[in-house]
Design an enzyme around this catalytic site. Structure first.
Site, PDB file in Angstrom:
ATOM      1  N   ASN A   1       1.279  19.728 -21.299  1.00 46.48           N
ATOM      2  CA  ASN A   1       0.934  18.918 -22.317  1.00 46.48           C
ATOM      3  C   ASN A   1       1.279  19.599 -23.777  1.00 46.48           C
ATOM      4  O   ASN A   1       0.633  19.418 -24.580  1.00 46.48           O
ATOM      5  CB  ASN A   1      -0.413  18.294 -22.316  1.00 46.48           C
ATOM      6  CG  ASN A   1      -0.552  17.477 -20.904  1.00 46.48           C
ATOM      7  OD1 ASN A   1       0.472  16.683 -20.689  1.00 46.48           O
ATOM      8  ND2 ASN A   1      -1.562  17.601 -20.359  1.00 46.48           N
TER       9      ASN A   1
ATOM     10  N   HIS B   1       0.879  13.236 -29.712  1.00 45.23           N
ATOM     11  CA  HIS B   1       0.213  11.920 -29.177  1.00 45.23           C
ATOM     12  C   HIS B   1      -0.071  11.153 -30.508  1.00 45.23           C
ATOM     13  O   HIS B   1       0.090  10.112 -30.793  1.00 45.23           O
ATOM     14  CB  HIS B   1      -0.481  12.165 -28.211  1.00 45.23           C
ATOM     15  CG  HIS B   1      -1.674  10.666 -27.931  1.00 45.23           C
ATOM     16  ND1 HIS B   1      -1.213   9.801 -27.322  1.00 45.23           N
ATOM     17  CD2 HIS B   1      -2.796  10.513 -28.632  1.00 45.23           C
ATOM     18  CE1 HIS B   1      -2.063   8.886 -27.124  1.00 45.23           C
ATOM     19  NE2 HIS B   1      -3.246   9.393 -27.866  1.00 45.23           N
TER      20      HIS B   1
ATOM     21  N   GLU C   1      -3.504  18.303 -11.746  1.00 43.62           N
ATOM     22  CA  GLU C   1      -4.036  18.688 -12.980  1.00 43.62           C
ATOM     23  C   GLU C   1      -5.419  18.844 -12.794  1.00 43.62           C
ATOM     24  O   GLU C   1      -6.421  18.481 -13.924  1.00 43.62           O
ATOM     25  CB  GLU C   1      -3.619  17.721 -14.045  1.00 43.62           C
ATOM     26  CG  GLU C   1      -3.409  18.225 -15.390  1.00 43.62           C
ATOM     27  CD  GLU C   1      -2.809  17.278 -16.429  1.00 43.62           C
ATOM     28  OE1 GLU C   1      -2.050  16.546 -16.086  1.00 43.62           O
ATOM     29  OE2 GLU C   1      -3.193  17.115 -17.727  1.00 43.62           O
TER      30      GLU C   1
ATOM     31  N   LYS D   1       9.110  23.201 -13.637  1.00 43.52           N
ATOM     32  CA  LYS D   1       8.141  21.875 -13.534  1.00 43.52           C
ATOM     33  C   LYS D   1       7.770  21.960 -11.921  1.00 43.52           C
ATOM     34  O   LYS D   1       6.429  21.773 -11.616  1.00 43.52           O
ATOM     35  CB  LYS D   1       8.922  20.903 -13.822  1.00 43.52           C
ATOM     36  CG  LYS D   1       8.295  19.357 -13.426  1.00 43.52           C
ATOM     37  CD  LYS D   1       7.347  18.791 -14.609  1.00 43.52           C
ATOM     38  CE  LYS D   1       6.423  17.588 -14.282  1.00 43.52           C
ATOM     39  NZ  LYS D   1       6.609  16.665 -15.024  1.00 43.52           N
TER      40      LYS D   1
ATOM     41  N   ARG E   1       0.986  -1.186  -0.012  1.00 44.63           N
ATOM     42  CA  ARG E   1      -0.205  -0.080   0.118  1.00 44.63           C
ATOM     43  C   ARG E   1       0.884   1.198  -0.094  1.00 44.63           C
ATOM     44  O   ARG E   1       0.260   2.329   0.273  1.00 44.63           O
ATOM     45  CB  ARG E   1      -0.907  -0.117   1.273  1.00 44.63           C
ATOM     46  CG  ARG E   1      -2.073  -1.209   1.180  1.00 44.63           C
ATOM     47  CD  ARG E   1      -3.184  -0.719   1.698  1.00 44.63           C
ATOM     48  NE  ARG E   1      -4.218  -1.882   1.725  1.00 44.63           N
ATOM     49  CZ  ARG E   1      -4.283  -3.008   2.365  1.00 44.63           C
ATOM     50  NH1 ARG E   1      -3.460  -2.935   3.501  1.00 44.63           N
ATOM     51  NH2 ARG E   1      -5.093  -3.918   2.223  1.00 44.63           N
TER      52      ARG E   1
ATOM     53  N   LYS F   1       3.679  11.875 -11.412  1.00 46.13           N
ATOM     54  CA  LYS F   1       2.825  10.960 -12.296  1.00 46.13           C
ATOM     55  C   LYS F   1       3.922   9.638 -12.488  1.00 46.13           C
ATOM     56  O   LYS F   1       4.934   9.681 -12.625  1.00 46.13           O
ATOM     57  CB  LYS F   1       2.747  11.894 -13.588  1.00 46.13           C
ATOM     58  CG  LYS F   1       1.692  12.840 -13.577  1.00 46.13           C
ATOM     59  CD  LYS F   1       1.263  13.118 -14.956  1.00 46.13           C
ATOM     60  CE  LYS F   1       0.082  14.305 -14.938  1.00 46.13           C
ATOM     61  NZ  LYS F   1      -0.274  14.658 -16.285  1.00 46.13           N
TER      62      LYS F   1
ATOM     63  N   HIS G   1       1.523  17.958 -26.720  1.00 46.18           N
ATOM     64  CA  HIS G   1       1.626  16.520 -26.578  1.00 46.18           C
ATOM     65  C   HIS G   1       0.192  16.060 -27.287  1.00 46.18           C
ATOM     66  O   HIS G   1       0.260  14.786 -27.453  1.00 46.18           O
ATOM     67  CB  HIS G   1       1.489  16.503 -25.087  1.00 46.18           C
ATOM     68  CG  HIS G   1       2.891  16.385 -24.550  1.00 46.18           C
ATOM     69  ND1 HIS G   1       3.627  17.542 -24.630  1.00 46.18           N
ATOM     70  CD2 HIS G   1       3.758  15.468 -23.902  1.00 46.18           C
ATOM     71  CE1 HIS G   1       4.855  17.072 -23.980  1.00 46.18           C
ATOM     72  NE2 HIS G   1       4.983  16.091 -23.363  1.00 46.18           N
TER      73      HIS G   1
ATOM     74  N   HIS H   1       9.388   9.790 -28.169  1.00 47.40           N
ATOM     75  CA  HIS H   1       8.159  10.703 -27.666  1.00 47.40           C
ATOM     76  C   HIS H   1       8.704  12.131 -27.721  1.00 47.40           C
ATOM     77  O   HIS H   1       7.925  13.016 -28.121  1.00 47.40           O
ATOM     78  CB  HIS H   1       7.877  10.405 -26.004  1.00 47.40           C
ATOM     79  CG  HIS H   1       7.162  11.425 -25.288  1.00 47.40           C
ATOM     80  ND1 HIS H   1       6.109  11.459 -25.601  1.00 47.40           N
ATOM     81  CD2 HIS H   1       7.658  12.449 -24.352  1.00 47.40           C
ATOM     82  CE1 HIS H   1       5.395  12.503 -24.797  1.00 47.40           C
ATOM     83  NE2 HIS H   1       6.294  13.190 -23.893  1.00 47.40           N
TER      84      HIS H   1
ATOM     85  N   ARG I   1      -1.306  22.560 -14.577  1.00 50.27           N
ATOM     86  CA  ARG I   1      -0.271  21.490 -14.845  1.00 50.27           C
ATOM     87  C   ARG I   1      -0.611  21.020 -16.489  1.00 50.27           C
ATOM     88  O   ARG I   1       0.123  20.472 -17.018  1.00 50.27           O
ATOM     89  CB  ARG I   1      -0.434  20.361 -13.934  1.00 50.27           C
ATOM     90  CG  ARG I   1       0.401  19.153 -14.105  1.00 50.27           C
ATOM     91  CD  ARG I   1       0.688  18.241 -13.054  1.00 50.27           C
ATOM     92  NE  ARG I   1       1.688  17.105 -13.161  1.00 50.27           N
ATOM     93  CZ  ARG I   1       2.245  16.437 -12.526  1.00 50.27           C
ATOM     94  NH1 ARG I   1       1.639  16.513 -11.210  1.00 50.27           N
ATOM     95  NH2 ARG I   1       3.301  15.663 -12.829  1.00 50.27           N
TER      96      ARG I   1
ATOM     97  N   GLU J   1      11.526  18.971 -24.557  1.00 48.55           N
ATOM     98  CA  GLU J   1      10.623  18.945 -23.348  1.00 48.55           C
ATOM     99  C   GLU J   1      11.400  20.422 -22.559  1.00 48.55           C
ATOM    100  O   GLU J   1      10.806  21.037 -21.847  1.00 48.55           O
ATOM    101  CB  GLU J   1      10.676  18.086 -22.202  1.00 48.55           C
ATOM    102  CG  GLU J   1      10.148  16.745 -23.071  1.00 48.55           C
ATOM    103  CD  GLU J   1       8.752  16.478 -23.171  1.00 48.55           C
ATOM    104  OE1 GLU J   1       7.826  17.400 -22.733  1.00 48.55           O
ATOM    105  OE2 GLU J   1       8.131  15.165 -23.251  1.00 48.55           O
TER     106      GLU J   1
END
Ligand SMILES: NC(=O)c1ccc[n+]([C@@H]2O[C@H](COP(=O)([O-])OP(=O)(O)OC[C@H]3O[C@@H](n4cnc5c(N)ncnc54)[C@H](O)[C@@H]3O)[C@@H](O)[C@H]2O)c1
Ligand SMILES: [Zn+2]
Length: 367
Positions: free
Chosen positions: A246, A253, A237, A227, A121, A143, A249, A267, A242, A185
């Site tokens: 993206n 994507h 987000e 960041k 946990r 994340k 992105h 990426h 946040r 990035e």
């Protein structure tokens, strides 16, 4: 050494940045440990270059460790990788107060973070990122995820690390193509809300990519500070802050999906082309100038990053690309929020434009 903090109340944590920090890792890790023992998780490439060094640094502080070396590559961020890692941690007798060390790029960081969010946990973990992408982006912010057949990063959790240790000297062994993908990035932070930093990138990006250590250190510290600020303002987000991370992105994507998330397009390379597309789409909608979009394209092209559909190796129609975007996990109520811009360093989130208009725009971008 630069020391930054991600301000998240009781879950705040430091980010240490400095050349040679890997050799001092034990000294920075020791104060966090309840017992002098840790577990290192890394991949085959990083283990060859840095596992012995990290082990010696821990040993010097009397910290014992065991290590798991997983196959390098995105495929490790999978159910299989997760099962192997969590079962290994349990076999090693991991305790909830232990700190597992993620030594590697974003693949290892995301996988270890997720495993540590669920094993017993939840146990603590430390990010020791070794790619530029991980150093400026994925190691900070909590994340964590794995990929599943239905898509990338669809299973995951928010789980913040207890410490991030960034040693830019590790970039000396990183393949040039991976360095370039991480650099996309870096540029992103300038384009989000920092026009001065974008201008810095225009002036120094080529030197950074050629190995200039001062430029590298400045870019990493500046990017990580951005960041950390964004994550502290909007950890989960929920407030369109946040989400700005993206930028490029959603378009990117679609390009990654079209190339099957393969080595054809990394990426960061997809993000580079995606950022140009976001600026061009914004210009097409009258939100920003075509000159700004051209400035972004020219800079990315000058450092050999993809900067158009053609240079990203894409010759698919707009409808097919927009269809990939419809599967984006950010779709809400059938609408995809897009990060668009009012100019360099003035990006914002909007769901005003439907995917049909994106498809039509992309048709016009084909070579
Ligand atoms: N959690 C987040 O916020 C976040 C943000 C961005 C990306 N990501 C994730 O990050 C992943 C991509 O990360 P990445 O680009 O670091 O890829 P990666 O972890 O696959 O590393 C790229 C390659 O470089 C090798 N490598 C790593 N460090 C090296 C070094 N110092 N010297 C030589 N080789 C080295 C790796 O073995 C691998 O082959 C994706 O899965 C993406 O989803 C997560
Ligand atoms: Zn990214």
């Amino acid at each position: 050494m630069t020391r930054l903090t991600v301000e998240l109340g009781a879950r705040s944590y430091p980010i240490l940045i400095g050349e040679g920090l890997l050799d001092e890792l034990g000294a920075h890790v020791a104060p966090l440990l309840k017992r002098p023992r840790t577990m290192i998780v890394t991949d085959t490439h990083v283990a060859d270059a840095y596992l012995a060094k990290v082990g010696a640094a821990l040993g010097a502080e009397g910290i014992s460790f065991s290590s798991l070396v997983l196959p390098a590559g995105e495929a490790t961020k999978s159910w299989e990788g997760l099962a192997r890692l969590t079962e290994w941690l349990i076999g090693e007798g991991v305790e909830r107060s232990d700190h597992v060390i993620a030594l590697g790029g974003g693949v290892i960081g995301d996988l270890v973070g997720f495993a540590c969010s669920i094993v017993k946990r939840g146990c603590a973990f430390i990010q020791v990122p070794t790619t530029l992408l991980a150093q400026v982006d994925s190691s900070v912010g909590g994340k964590t995820a794995i990929n599943v057949p239905a898509g990338k990063n669809l299973i995951g959790a928010f789980h913040q690390p207890a410490l991030v240790v960034i040693d830019p000297t590790t970039l000396s062994t990183l393949p040039r193509r991976e360095l370039g993908a991480g650099y996309a990035e870096v540029v992103k932070y300038g384009l989000i809300d920092d026009a001065d930093f974008f201008a810095w990138c225009e002036a120094n990006g080529a030197a950074l990519l050629a190995g200039d250590t001062a430029a590298r250190a400045y870019a990493i510290a500046h990017s990580v500070a951005a960041k950390a600020r964004i994550v502290a303002a909007d950890e989960r987000e929920t407030q369109d802050i946040r989400a700005l991370l993206n930028l490029g992105h959603s378009f990117g994507h679609a390009l990654e999906a079209e190339t099957g998330y393969s080595a054809r397009l990394l990426h960061g390379e997809a993000v580079a082309a995606g950022m140009v597309l976001a600026h061009r789409f914004s210009a097409a909608k009258g939100l920003s100038s075509a000159a700004d979009a051209e400035r972004v394209r020219a800079h990315l092209a000058s450092v050999d990053l993809p900067h158009s559909l053609a240079s990203a190796g894409i010759n698919t129609g707009g409808a097919a690309l927009a269809a990939h975007m419809a599967h984006d996990k950010k779709v809400r109520g059938g609408k995809l929020p897009l990060i668009l811009t009012r100019g360099i360093g003035r990006s914002f989130v909007t769901d005003e434009y439907g995917l049909d208009s994106v498809a039509e725009f992309l048709d016009g971008q084909a070579a």
